[in-house]
Design a protein around this motif. Structure first.
Motif, PDB file in Angstrom:
ATOM      1  N   PHE A 223       0.831  -1.209   0.000  1.00  0.00           N
ATOM      2  CA  PHE A 223       0.000   0.000   0.000  1.00  0.00           C
ATOM      3  C   PHE A 223       0.865   1.258   0.000  1.00  0.00           C
ATOM      4  CE2 PHE A 223      -1.871   3.353   2.675  1.00  0.00           C
ATOM      5  CZ  PHE A 223      -2.961   3.698   1.875  1.00  0.00           C
ATOM      6  N   VAL A 224       1.893   1.288   0.843  1.00  0.00           N
ATOM      7  CA  VAL A 224       2.775   2.459   0.915  1.00  0.00           C
ATOM      8  C   VAL A 224       3.516   2.653  -0.398  1.00  0.00           C
ATOM      9  CG1 VAL A 224       4.791   3.442   2.081  1.00  0.00           C
ATOM     10  CG2 VAL A 224       3.027   2.294   3.411  1.00  0.00           C
ATOM     11  N   LEU A 225       3.957   1.559  -1.022  1.00  0.00           N
ATOM     12  CA  LEU A 225       4.660   1.656  -2.302  1.00  0.00           C
ATOM     13  C   LEU A 225       3.750   2.230  -3.385  1.00  0.00           C
ATOM     14  CD1 LEU A 225       7.154   1.103  -4.024  1.00  0.00           C
ATOM     15  CD2 LEU A 225       6.326  -1.233  -4.376  1.00  0.00           C
ATOM     16  N   ALA A 226       2.477   1.825  -3.384  1.00  0.00           N
ATOM     17  CA  ALA A 226       1.525   2.352  -4.368  1.00  0.00           C
ATOM     18  C   ALA A 226       1.321   3.854  -4.184  1.00  0.00           C
ATOM     19  CB  ALA A 226       0.189   1.621  -4.246  1.00  0.00           C
ATOM     20  N   VAL A 227       1.136   4.278  -2.938  1.00  0.00           N
ATOM     21  CA  VAL A 227       0.943   5.710  -2.655  1.00  0.00           C
ATOM     22  C   VAL A 227       2.179   6.503  -3.032  1.00  0.00           C
ATOM     23  CG1 VAL A 227       0.565   7.402  -0.818  1.00  0.00           C
ATOM     24  CG2 VAL A 227      -0.741   5.269  -0.838  1.00  0.00           C
ATOM     25  N   MET A 228       3.347   5.975  -2.688  1.00  0.00           N
ATOM     26  CA  MET A 228       4.593   6.697  -2.978  1.00  0.00           C
ATOM     27  C   MET A 228       4.841   6.782  -4.481  1.00  0.00           C
ATOM     28  SD  MET A 228       6.731   8.346  -1.177  1.00  0.00           S
ATOM     29  CE  MET A 228       6.258   7.631   0.394  1.00  0.00           C
ATOM     30  N   HIS A 229       4.473   5.745  -5.221  1.00  0.00           N
ATOM     31  CA  HIS A 229       4.653   5.773  -6.675  1.00  0.00           C
ATOM     32  C   HIS A 229       3.783   6.860  -7.304  1.00  0.00           C
ATOM     33  CE1 HIS A 229       5.498   4.421 -10.685  1.00  0.00           C
ATOM     34  NE2 HIS A 229       4.222   4.095 -10.913  1.00  0.00           N
ATOM     35  N   ILE A 230       2.560   7.008  -6.803  1.00  0.00           N
ATOM     36  CA  ILE A 230       1.663   8.053  -7.318  1.00  0.00           C
ATOM     37  C   ILE A 230       2.208   9.438  -6.971  1.00  0.00           C
ATOM     38  CG2 ILE A 230      -0.641   9.060  -7.092  1.00  0.00           C
ATOM     39  CD1 ILE A 230      -1.719   6.245  -6.674  1.00  0.00           C
ATOM     40  N   LEU A 231       2.644   9.620  -5.721  1.00  0.00           N
ATOM     41  CA  LEU A 231       3.171  10.916  -5.306  1.00  0.00           C
ATOM     42  C   LEU A 231       4.412  11.302  -6.111  1.00  0.00           C
ATOM     43  CD1 LEU A 231       2.812  10.745  -1.404  1.00  0.00           C
ATOM     44  CD2 LEU A 231       1.416  12.029  -3.034  1.00  0.00           C
ATOM     45  N   TYR A 232       5.288  10.348  -6.336  1.00  0.00           N
ATOM     46  CA  TYR A 232       6.494  10.622  -7.115  1.00  0.00           C
ATOM     47  C   TYR A 232       6.143  10.970  -8.557  1.00  0.00           C
ATOM     48  CZ  TYR A 232      10.605   9.776  -4.212  1.00  0.00           C
ATOM     49  OH  TYR A 232      11.619   9.908  -3.295  1.00  0.00           O
ATOM     50  N   SER A 233       5.165  10.282  -9.119  1.00  0.00           N
ATOM     51  CA  SER A 233       4.769  10.553 -10.499  1.00  0.00           C
ATOM     52  C   SER A 233       4.201  11.967 -10.637  1.00  0.00           C
ATOM     53  CB  SER A 233       3.733   9.520 -10.960  1.00  0.00           C
ATOM     54  OG  SER A 233       4.259   8.215 -10.895  1.00  0.00           O
ATOM     55  N   VAL A 234       3.326  12.338  -9.699  1.00  0.00           N
ATOM     56  CA  VAL A 234       2.736  13.682  -9.733  1.00  0.00           C
ATOM     57  C   VAL A 234       3.807  14.745  -9.545  1.00  0.00           C
ATOM     58  CG1 VAL A 234       1.158  15.250  -8.544  1.00  0.00           C
ATOM     59  CG2 VAL A 234       0.485  12.879  -8.957  1.00  0.00           C
ATOM     60  N   LEU A 235       4.721  14.511  -8.605  1.00  0.00           N
ATOM     61  CA  LEU A 235       5.782  15.477  -8.335  1.00  0.00           C
ATOM     62  C   LEU A 235       6.726  15.612  -9.523  1.00  0.00           C
ATOM     63  CD1 LEU A 235       6.878  17.353  -6.163  1.00  0.00           C
ATOM     64  CD2 LEU A 235       8.289  15.469  -5.316  1.00  0.00           C
ATOM     65  N   THR A 236       6.991  14.501 -10.208  1.00  0.00           N
ATOM     66  CA  THR A 236       7.865  14.543 -11.392  1.00  0.00           C
ATOM     67  C   THR A 236       7.277  15.436 -12.468  1.00  0.00           C
ATOM     68  OG1 THR A 236       8.715  12.313 -10.961  1.00  0.00           O
ATOM     69  CG2 THR A 236       8.911  13.146 -13.210  1.00  0.00           C
ATOM     70  N   MET A 237       5.994  15.267 -12.751  1.00  0.00           N
ATOM     71  CA  MET A 237       5.342  16.078 -13.774  1.00  0.00           C
ATOM     72  C   MET A 237       5.244  17.538 -13.351  1.00  0.00           C
ATOM     73  SD  MET A 237       4.300  15.665 -16.777  1.00  0.00           S
ATOM     74  CE  MET A 237       3.554  16.732 -17.997  1.00  0.00           C
ATOM     75  N   ALA A 238       4.935  17.769 -12.080  1.00  0.00           N
ATOM     76  CA  ALA A 238       4.784  19.146 -11.594  1.00  0.00           C
ATOM     77  C   ALA A 238       6.098  19.914 -11.678  1.00  0.00           C
ATOM     78  CB  ALA A 238       4.271  19.129 -10.153  1.00  0.00           C
ATOM     79  N   LEU A 239       7.194  19.300 -11.273  1.00  0.00           N
ATOM     80  CA  LEU A 239       8.491  19.987 -11.321  1.00  0.00           C
ATOM     81  C   LEU A 239       8.950  20.201 -12.759  1.00  0.00           C
ATOM     82  CD1 LEU A 239      10.396  18.232  -8.387  1.00  0.00           C
ATOM     83  CD2 LEU A 239       9.507  20.560  -8.456  1.00  0.00           C
ATOM     84  N   GLY A 240       8.697  19.219 -13.632  1.00  0.00           N
ATOM     85  CA  GLY A 240       9.073  19.373 -15.033  1.00  0.00           C
ATOM     86  C   GLY A 240       8.338  20.517 -15.707  1.00  0.00           C
ATOM     87  N   ARG A 241       7.050  20.623 -15.457  1.00  0.00           N
ATOM     88  CA  ARG A 241       6.257  21.710 -16.045  1.00  0.00           C
ATOM     89  C   ARG A 241       6.643  23.052 -15.438  1.00  0.00           C
ATOM     90  NH1 ARG A 241       1.558  19.931 -18.835  1.00  0.00           N
ATOM     91  NH2 ARG A 241       0.556  21.929 -18.428  1.00  0.00           N
ATOM     92  N   ALA A 242       6.999  23.064 -14.153  1.00  0.00           N
ATOM     93  CA  ALA A 242       7.448  24.310 -13.517  1.00  0.00           C
ATOM     94  C   ALA A 242       8.730  24.809 -14.167  1.00  0.00           C
ATOM     95  CB  ALA A 242       7.665  24.072 -12.018  1.00  0.00           C
ATOM     96  N   LYS A 243       9.617  23.890 -14.510  1.00  0.00           N
ATOM     97  CA  LYS A 243      10.858  24.269 -15.195  1.00  0.00           C
ATOM     98  C   LYS A 243      10.556  24.872 -16.567  1.00  0.00           C
ATOM     99  CE  LYS A 243      15.395  23.975 -16.095  1.00  0.00           C
ATOM    100  NZ  LYS A 243      16.437  24.642 -15.306  1.00  0.00           N
ATOM    101  N   MET A 244       9.589  24.321 -17.274  1.00  0.00           N
ATOM    102  CA  MET A 244       9.300  24.763 -18.634  1.00  0.00           C
ATOM    103  C   MET A 244       8.500  26.064 -18.686  1.00  0.00           C
ATOM    104  SD  MET A 244       8.539  21.255 -20.721  1.00  0.00           S
ATOM    105  CE  MET A 244       9.873  20.100 -21.042  1.00  0.00           C
TER     106      MET A 244
END
Length: 455
Positions: free
Chosen positions: A177-198
């Protein structure tokens, strides 16, 4: 009177129907709410023609379904698994935590009893009843778990222990369960930081439509390669030897990894190669869509990743400090990849100098597969994908251990190691999402083109 099921609790036959209905209603409501929320997100992305992000969300749903199916199998088979017996000597091999001896356990129990008695004496007048209830609840829960594990061991006979106890299988449920939640959080954070850079690149794209930009990049203007802004940034004395070039590229990724001149030069190279008649093409929007395509790849979990995860769990032996060394691997990979991408940009500048010492108009960069490892640009994305997954797993294990065993666990014996792991995990995520991934999207799109959905 409720009939005991043999594990310290009543069966559904003797559970109040209102309690059963309440639990079912709660979990059904939560499941429907989550499903409806995901469908709303998918419909929103479809309305805005974000096809890549839509596919990414669908892949996340598939990964969550897989984790849920694994968890369901564990729940169904936990009784059978807990009845599997192995020799006690084998059960003591490769433990994540050192097993306490009998004297050590007795000493620990004595200390716990002393603390409990001391709390009762000092706080009796204020909260005797509440403290007693809490102590009683914890004691009963611990005794039931011990009796359950002892029963499983006794059923195995002398010299044998359970392959995995029910308590251990339950903790494995929590880890999934924790791995699933962390995978979602990391995915969202990856996209958010990438778009912030652009977002910073939007002003650069607007500047390419101004008269000042057209005059500065007059196609009839002759200049030496070193005199161009792109040349002054990359063709310095630090590029004379391969060692100095790599060293410069390593430090450049930390500050101004993508300068305005890099963006405009890559934009010019892309348009000259693919769209020579569309000088007003929105290159920033295209790169952003390209990032979304890369994100679709990043969120997926391949079967090999699951085997890597199992391998890390296998070597998590007390004294090996596997998760400490594991914390360094994603960071090192991200730093190497960032250096490589900066090196590719610098090599394109050196190719311009080697081909023409005099430049007409804006320097024209050309990307070829020889600049990438194994002549495969996508290999960089694969490494980034594995890096983020390992980083998410490492942090998920940290959260899981803290949740299940508290900071007193053997996993957290060294405070310095705990702080180091958290620092490395956060640093890796920021570097990868904000610097390396956007740089990869910019560099690779000079050669590759897919204009679907772009104007």
């Amino acid at each position: 009177m409720a009939v005991d099921s043999g594990s310290g609790g009543a069966t559904l036959e003797y559970t109040p129907t209102w309690a059963l209905a309440t639990v079912c209603f709660f979990f059904i409501f939560i499941s429907i709410f989550l499903e409806h929320s995901i469908n709303l997100l998918v419909n929103f992305l479809k309305r805005h023609r974000k096809n890549a992000l839509t596919e990414a969300v669908e892949k996340l749903k598939s990964e969550l379904m897989l984790m849920g199916f694994v968890s369901l199998l564990l729940a169904v088979t936990q009784n059978s698994i807990s009845k599997i017996c192995i020799p006690a000597k084998i059960g003591d091999i490769m433990l994540p935590c050192r097993k306490k001896g009998a004297s050590e356990e007795k000493e620990t129990e004595d200390v716990e009893h002393f603390v409990i008695v001391n709390k009762i004496v000092t706080n009796f007048s204020a909260a005797a009843n509440g403290l007693y209830d809490e102590i009683l609840r914890q004691t009963v829960h611990r005794r039931l778990a011990e009796e359950d594990d002892a029963a499983a061991s006794d059923s195995c006979g002398d010299g044998k222990v359970a392959f995995m106890t029910k308590d251990a299988l339950h903790q494995l449920h929590i880890l999934i369960f924790v791995l699933a939640v962390m995978h979602i959080l990391y995915s969202v954070l990856t996209m958010a930081l990438g778009r912030a850079k652009m977002r910073r690149w939007e002003s650069w794209e607007e500047e390419t439509r101004t008269m000042e930009y057209q005059v500065e990049n007059d196609p009839n203007r002759f200049r030496f390669a070193r005199q161009t802004t792109f040349g002054r940034r990359h063709l310095t004395s630090c590029t004379e030897t391969s060692f100095h070039l790599w060293l410069k590229c390593f430090f450049r990724q930390f500050y101004n990894s993508v300068a305005k001149v890099d963006y405009t030069t890559m934009r010019h190279g892309f348009i000259a190669a693919h769209l020579p008649s569309r000088h007003n093409f929105d290159f920033q929007k295209y790169i952003q869509r390209s990032l979304e395509e890369d994100f679709k790849v990043m969120v997926s979990i391949s079967p090999l990743m699951w085997f890597v995860l199992a391998a890390f769990m296998l070597v998590d032996v007390y004294g090996w400090f596997v998760y400490l060394w594991l914390s360094y691997v994603p960071l090192l990979v991200v730093l190497v990849l960032g250096t490589k991408l900066e090196h590719i940009v610098a090599k394109m500048a050196l190719q311009i100098k080697e081909q023409n010492s005099v430049i007409v108009g804006t320097p024209l960069v050309r990307l070829n597969d020889d600049l990438f490892w194994f002549r495969k640009p996508r290999f960089v994305l694969v490494l980034l994908r594995y890096t983020l997954f390992v980083n998410a797993f490492e942090l998920a294990v940290f959260v899981w251990v803290t949740w299940q065993f508290s900071f007193k666990s053997c996993y957290h014996e060294n405070t310095v190691i705990i702080v180091t792991r958290i620092f490395l995990a956060v640093t890796t995520q920021i570097l990868c999402s904000y610097i390396t991934l956007p740089l990869y999207a910019l560099v690779t799109q000079v050669k590759y083109i897919d204009l679907k959905g772009c104007s």
